[in-house]
Design an enzyme around this catalytic site. Sequence first.
Site, mmCIF file in Angstrom:
data_model
loop_
_atom_site.group_PDB
_atom_site.id
_atom_site.type_symbol
_atom_site.label_atom_id
_atom_site.label_comp_id
_atom_site.label_asym_id
_atom_site.label_seq_id
_atom_site.Cartn_x
_atom_site.Cartn_y
_atom_site.Cartn_z
ATOM 1 N N GLU A 258 0.837 -1.196 0.000
ATOM 2 C CA GLU A 258 0.000 0.000 0.000
ATOM 3 C C GLU A 258 0.877 1.253 0.000
ATOM 4 O O GLU A 258 1.828 1.374 0.766
ATOM 5 C CB GLU A 258 -0.886 -0.015 1.247
ATOM 6 C CG GLU A 258 -1.831 1.158 1.380
ATOM 7 C CD GLU A 258 -2.705 1.059 2.628
ATOM 8 O OE1 GLU A 258 -3.675 1.836 2.730
ATOM 9 O OE2 GLU A 258 -2.411 0.199 3.498
ATOM 10 N N LYS B 28 -9.175 2.524 -2.601
ATOM 11 C CA LYS B 28 -9.509 1.792 -1.377
ATOM 12 C C LYS B 28 -10.956 2.077 -0.955
ATOM 13 O O LYS B 28 -11.383 3.236 -0.885
ATOM 14 C CB LYS B 28 -8.523 2.213 -0.274
ATOM 15 C CG LYS B 28 -8.601 1.448 1.022
ATOM 16 C CD LYS B 28 -7.472 1.934 1.933
ATOM 17 C CE LYS B 28 -7.387 1.182 3.240
ATOM 18 N NZ LYS B 28 -6.238 1.656 4.049
ATOM 19 N N CYS C 78 -5.551 -3.077 1.763
ATOM 20 C CA CYS C 78 -5.439 -3.164 3.218
ATOM 21 C C CYS C 78 -6.776 -3.356 3.940
ATOM 22 O O CYS C 78 -7.277 -4.467 4.004
ATOM 23 C CB CYS C 78 -4.697 -1.943 3.758
ATOM 24 S SG CYS C 78 -3.937 -2.230 5.392
#
Length: 607
Positions: free
Chosen positions: A68, A151, A187
């Site tokens: 990330e 994300k 994540c």
Amino acid sequence: MGCLRGGEFGAAGARIMATKQNDAMSTLRIALAQTNTTVGDLDGNVATVMDFTRRAADSGAHLVAFGEMVLTGYPVEDLVFRESFVEASRHAVADLAAGLAAAGLGEIVVVVGYLDADGPARQGPDASRDVGPRDSLAVLHRGEVVTRYHKHHLPNYGVFDETRYFAPGNTLQVVRVGGVDIAFTVCEDIWQPGGPFAVAGRAGVGLVVNINASPYERNKDERRLPLIRRRAAEANATVAYVNIVGGQDELVFDGDSMIVAADGELMARAPQFDETLLVADLELPDAGEVSAVNGAAMSVEHTTVSSQPPPPLEKPVEAMLSKPMSDLAETWNALVVGLRDYVIKNNFPSVVFGLSGGIDSAVVAALAVDALGPDRVYAISMPSRYSSEHSRDDAADLARRTGLHYDTEPIQSVVDSVMAEVALSGVAVENLQSRVRGLILMALSNQHGHLVLAPGNKSEYAVGYSTLYGDSVGGYAPIKDVVKTLIFALARWRNAEAERLGQVPPIPENTIAKPPSAELRPDQVDTDSLPPYEVLDHIITGYVDNDAGRDELVDAGRDAAVVDRVLRLIDTAEYKRRQSAPGAKISGKSFGRDRRLPITNRFREGR
């Protein structure tokens, strides 16, 4: 600097089978690049991506995934609000894609995390959640950005403030590579049920790649594998989880990248704390016809890189299957990595600290030598009239064992000169000794460029058992998040590990065995002022880490008067902690960005 492992490596089978209900299968060689990034060092981070991509290509990988925000480093915090930084990140992605192609690496699919934006930074009550900075990944191939994913789940707890910074994405990107459909996530997407993984399951993908900057805390590796197994089952697909390594201010990232099949089989796992390339051959189901995914929380976009299966691999690879470290081994390595990277990434040539002969400074010394080597570590003994002979001997013994630079600067004459000018008594005299030591350390820092290390532990920071501008002086506090009982356990582990490796144990046995003491008055020991550390640390862990209330702690069997006293000390020491140096987070809740309380605060738990 190498890490102390406390474990062995094994190898998985030569070819890994993914569990998927599909007769036609293709084999893709997947590489997970577990790298150490630095926030703001876009050129350096890009160079690392280039290097590891070359290694992945040389291994024959069809796809390589990085962590990330690998291009910007993580967390970028308020750099998000600088348009110049956002633009630099966006340009870095495009330049990287072109650079990979120019270097002959255009055929491998490269997945990188970076900072993107499709609108202004999200500040103020009217800020839109539909546009803004994005925590993103890009899929690169043949000199182009094939697609971008933003994300979806943004964490806003503990050390995370992502709803302050980012707008969430609502489109799952599915890319066909070698005839296999691959979904991409970032994540926190893997920590939450539903969302991208559920949508990936409905889309019928064969593989989900999840890129991470997941901070270390004790026993977190025990939670990750069951978590990834749940998401693999939810997506009915193999999951490739890649995490970064290294230290960034208070955070430490431990890697622990892994690949898990849809049926929960652990197929590959990288070592903790080491930069490494994890390579595995995955037999994955061929993609079928693209169909609409109806009723999902996210939309789905499909992109094709290559629809035909790749040629058969000439020679299968043996996938790494590392064993997780023991609790004490991983804790020690986290502290080493956090200290090492803070020093190196901030360009300090060396470190200096007071070496008293006590357990805290001894553990700091051993950590510093493991992190930097003895040539970059300077320890100063600063005895006063109350410093015992055995403590001076223990400090000198540790210096001999570790090979660090060691010098003695007695402080009594300086203390006496101040006392001749200012009438002081009691605690003020004790604190004066500590502040003289802090003054000497800061002077040496100014003179030689050393970073001063503060040797305070979490138990002391919790109850304010330290002298402001004295023993709390320093630019970095290596054991700030380590309670006293754990300090002793780590010292014993480090000595035992040295013996196992045929080395000299760094910490003198007498340092571990003797009762802790600040040695600021005659015959002083810590228990003159504090409960036994076994009791104190239990209360601190309950109150600080777990947010337990006073009654809950008493109901757990602790003496009510002791609980009241400790909680009062913790509450009133907030002003000291607010001025303390950063230190590596290793617990569920550390002092600093993990726990934010008002200094002026009259609320008292049940008292």
